[in-house]
Design a protein around this motif. Sequence first.
Motif, PDB file in Angstrom:
ATOM      1  N   THR A  22      -5.710   3.262  10.471  1.00  0.00           N
ATOM      2  CA  THR A  22      -6.067   2.927   9.110  1.00  0.00           C
ATOM      3  C   THR A  22      -4.938   2.099   8.864  1.00  0.00           C
ATOM      4  O   THR A  22      -3.824   2.119   9.142  1.00  0.00           O
ATOM      5  CB  THR A  22      -5.997   4.000   8.023  1.00  0.00           C
ATOM      6  N   PHE A  23      -5.305   0.779   8.616  1.00  0.00           N
ATOM      7  CA  PHE A  23      -4.442  -0.153   7.863  1.00  0.00           C
ATOM      8  C   PHE A  23      -3.860   0.215   6.439  1.00  0.00           C
ATOM      9  O   PHE A  23      -4.659  -0.167   5.621  1.00  0.00           O
ATOM     10  CB  PHE A  23      -4.900  -1.650   7.997  1.00  0.00           C
ATOM     11  N   ILE A  24      -2.826   0.864   6.224  1.00  0.00           N
ATOM     12  CA  ILE A  24      -2.590   1.420   4.772  1.00  0.00           C
ATOM     13  C   ILE A  24      -2.195   0.386   3.798  1.00  0.00           C
ATOM     14  O   ILE A  24      -2.790   0.513   2.849  1.00  0.00           O
ATOM     15  CB  ILE A  24      -1.454   2.539   5.109  1.00  0.00           C
ATOM     16  N   ASP A  25      -1.381  -0.386   4.323  1.00  0.00           N
ATOM     17  CA  ASP A  25      -1.013  -1.501   3.217  1.00  0.00           C
ATOM     18  C   ASP A  25      -0.340  -2.721   4.040  1.00  0.00           C
ATOM     19  O   ASP A  25       0.087  -2.448   5.397  1.00  0.00           O
ATOM     20  CB  ASP A  25      -0.033  -0.912   2.278  1.00  0.00           C
ATOM     21  N   ILE A  26      -0.393  -3.675   3.384  1.00  0.00           N
ATOM     22  CA  ILE A  26       0.562  -4.966   3.936  1.00  0.00           C
ATOM     23  C   ILE A  26       2.029  -4.667   4.012  1.00  0.00           C
ATOM     24  O   ILE A  26       2.289  -4.217   3.039  1.00  0.00           O
ATOM     25  CB  ILE A  26       0.366  -6.272   3.251  1.00  0.00           C
ATOM     26  N   PRO A  27       2.553  -4.803   5.194  1.00  0.00           N
ATOM     27  CA  PRO A  27       3.905  -4.220   5.711  1.00  0.00           C
ATOM     28  C   PRO A  27       4.812  -5.057   4.984  1.00  0.00           C
ATOM     29  O   PRO A  27       4.816  -6.133   4.900  1.00  0.00           O
ATOM     30  CB  PRO A  27       4.091  -4.372   7.136  1.00  0.00           C
ATOM     31  N   ALA A  28       6.065  -4.595   4.398  1.00  0.00           N
ATOM     32  CA  ALA A  28       7.206  -5.229   3.849  1.00  0.00           C
ATOM     33  C   ALA A  28       8.104  -5.698   5.453  1.00  0.00           C
ATOM     34  O   ALA A  28       7.690  -5.293   6.340  1.00  0.00           O
ATOM     35  CB  ALA A  28       8.075  -3.987   3.326  1.00  0.00           C
ATOM     36  N   ARG A  29       8.526  -6.861   5.021  1.00  0.00           N
ATOM     37  CA  ARG A  29       9.489  -7.469   6.138  1.00  0.00           C
ATOM     38  C   ARG A  29      10.119  -6.419   6.999  1.00  0.00           C
ATOM     39  O   ARG A  29      10.210  -6.563   8.178  1.00  0.00           O
ATOM     40  CB  ARG A  29      10.203  -8.481   5.469  1.00  0.00           C
ATOM     41  N   GLU A  30      10.851  -5.505   6.250  1.00  0.00           N
ATOM     42  CA  GLU A  30      11.612  -4.744   7.368  1.00  0.00           C
ATOM     43  C   GLU A  30      10.843  -3.572   7.843  1.00  0.00           C
ATOM     44  O   GLU A  30      11.292  -2.851   8.711  1.00  0.00           O
ATOM     45  CB  GLU A  30      12.644  -3.935   6.273  1.00  0.00           C
ATOM     46  N   ASP A  31       9.485  -3.434   7.791  1.00  0.00           N
ATOM     47  CA  ASP A  31       8.812  -2.469   8.307  1.00  0.00           C
ATOM     48  C   ASP A  31       7.927  -2.864   9.472  1.00  0.00           C
ATOM     49  O   ASP A  31       7.221  -2.317   9.860  1.00  0.00           O
ATOM     50  CB  ASP A  31       7.618  -1.850   7.418  1.00  0.00           C
ATOM     51  N   MET A  32       8.018  -4.450   9.786  1.00  0.00           N
ATOM     52  CA  MET A  32       7.079  -5.086  10.745  1.00  0.00           C
ATOM     53  C   MET A  32       7.763  -4.810  12.161  1.00  0.00           C
ATOM     54  O   MET A  32       6.980  -4.819  12.996  1.00  0.00           O
ATOM     55  CB  MET A  32       7.172  -6.539  10.608  1.00  0.00           C
ATOM     56  N   GLY A  33       9.082  -4.553  12.266  1.00  0.00           N
ATOM     57  CA  GLY A  33       9.832  -4.372  13.512  1.00  0.00           C
ATOM     58  C   GLY A  33       9.615  -5.613  14.304  1.00  0.00           C
ATOM     59  O   GLY A  33       9.451  -5.477  15.793  1.00  0.00           O
ATOM     60  N   VAL A  34       9.730  -6.882  13.886  1.00  0.00           N
ATOM     61  CA  VAL A  34       9.446  -7.970  14.353  1.00  0.00           C
ATOM     62  C   VAL A  34      10.890  -8.619  15.077  1.00  0.00           C
ATOM     63  O   VAL A  34      11.794  -8.741  14.271  1.00  0.00           O
ATOM     64  CB  VAL A  34       8.513  -9.211  13.737  1.00  0.00           C
ATOM     65  N   ILE A  35      10.869  -8.936  16.346  1.00  0.00           N
ATOM     66  CA  ILE A  35      12.062  -9.795  16.740  1.00  0.00           C
ATOM     67  C   ILE A  35      11.977 -11.286  16.523  1.00  0.00           C
ATOM     68  O   ILE A  35      11.946 -11.970  17.462  1.00  0.00           O
ATOM     69  CB  ILE A  35      12.496  -9.318  18.060  1.00  0.00           C
ATOM     70  N   ALA A  36      11.982 -11.655  15.382  1.00  0.00           N
ATOM     71  CA  ALA A  36      12.091 -12.938  14.886  1.00  0.00           C
ATOM     72  C   ALA A  36      12.992 -13.465  13.656  1.00  0.00           C
ATOM     73  O   ALA A  36      12.622 -12.459  12.812  1.00  0.00           O
ATOM     74  CB  ALA A  36      10.691 -13.397  14.909  1.00  0.00           C
ATOM     75  N   ASP A  37      13.234 -14.859  13.555  1.00  0.00           N
ATOM     76  CA  ASP A  37      13.632 -15.063  12.492  1.00  0.00           C
ATOM     77  C   ASP A  37      12.934 -16.273  11.670  1.00  0.00           C
ATOM     78  O   ASP A  37      12.722 -17.338  12.092  1.00  0.00           O
ATOM     79  CB  ASP A  37      15.035 -15.759  12.512  1.00  0.00           C
ATOM     80  N   GLU A  38      11.867 -15.803  10.924  1.00  0.00           N
ATOM     81  CA  GLU A  38      10.857 -16.615  10.398  1.00  0.00           C
ATOM     82  C   GLU A  38      11.268 -17.800   9.444  1.00  0.00           C
ATOM     83  O   GLU A  38      10.869 -18.582   9.225  1.00  0.00           O
ATOM     84  CB  GLU A  38       9.789 -15.889   9.962  1.00  0.00           C
ATOM     85  N   GLN A  39      12.435 -17.470   9.042  1.00  0.00           N
ATOM     86  CA  GLN A  39      13.119 -18.471   7.866  1.00  0.00           C
ATOM     87  C   GLN A  39      13.481 -19.870   8.694  1.00  0.00           C
ATOM     88  O   GLN A  39      13.328 -20.862   8.122  1.00  0.00           O
ATOM     89  CB  GLN A  39      14.513 -17.831   7.471  1.00  0.00           C
ATOM     90  N   LEU A  40      13.760 -19.566  10.117  1.00  0.00           N
ATOM     91  CA  LEU A  40      14.202 -20.784  10.835  1.00  0.00           C
ATOM     92  C   LEU A  40      13.086 -21.711  10.955  1.00  0.00           C
ATOM     93  O   LEU A  40      12.899 -22.959  10.895  1.00  0.00           O
ATOM     94  CB  LEU A  40      14.479 -20.591  12.067  1.00  0.00           C
ATOM     95  N   ILE A  41      11.455 -21.219  11.091  1.00  0.00           N
ATOM     96  CA  ILE A  41      10.488 -21.806  11.124  1.00  0.00           C
ATOM     97  C   ILE A  41      10.098 -22.583   9.510  1.00  0.00           C
ATOM     98  O   ILE A  41       9.543 -23.776   9.775  1.00  0.00           O
ATOM     99  CB  ILE A  41       9.297 -20.909  11.584  1.00  0.00           C
TER     100      ILE A  41
END
Length: 205
Positions: free
Chosen positions: A180-199
């Motif tokens: 189940t996709f409960i909700d759209i994740p908050a940034r801190e809950d994604m566990g992504v190893i990236a800095d999207e602000q640089l993009i």
Amino acid sequence: MAKLKTPRGKLVRKFGENIFGNGKYDRLLNRKPYRPGQHGQARRRRPSNYGVQLHEKQKIKIMYGLLEKQFRAYFAKAEKIKGETGTNLMQLLERRLDNVVYRIGFASTRAQARQLVNHAHFLVNNSKVNIPSYLVKPGDKIKVRDRSKKLDVLLDSVSQIKGDLDLPWLELDKAKLTGTFIDIPAREDMGVIADEQLIVELYSK
């Protein structure tokens, strides 16, 4: 998914991070914690700001298996959504059905998840969906089709999950092979190893 001509092991070493999530690349980085190639162990020059931004964009594109045109389309969509563009971008990428299938644990890599989605092994809210870029919405249920429940590749992936998922925005019922996709994740809950602000800075020039 964009076809990678460069071996995945070399890409992992290039970025210095396990961008594919497969445990074998963690072991590779432990053995060879330096860039591939003849001069891989040489001291690196300090990259320019543009180089750092481009590096981060390439990392995220490869991580999610996207071509430049697809990635720019996601960025353009993220700009139109209220809130921070970088966070919006990552949320859109995380909502892709192939990514959700991977995150839930039905596949060991995003590439494998995309192939499974393409072959129509999943139902979303009891409807067949074979489009990897399909954007999952809060409350959507992703279920393995009955005819696919004995797939070795899928069962092997699920068997690796111990306990609950470590992502609070997803839920898995291992017995029913339903997520189940409960909700759209908050940034801190994604566990992504990236800095999207640089993009965002790269595309804002």
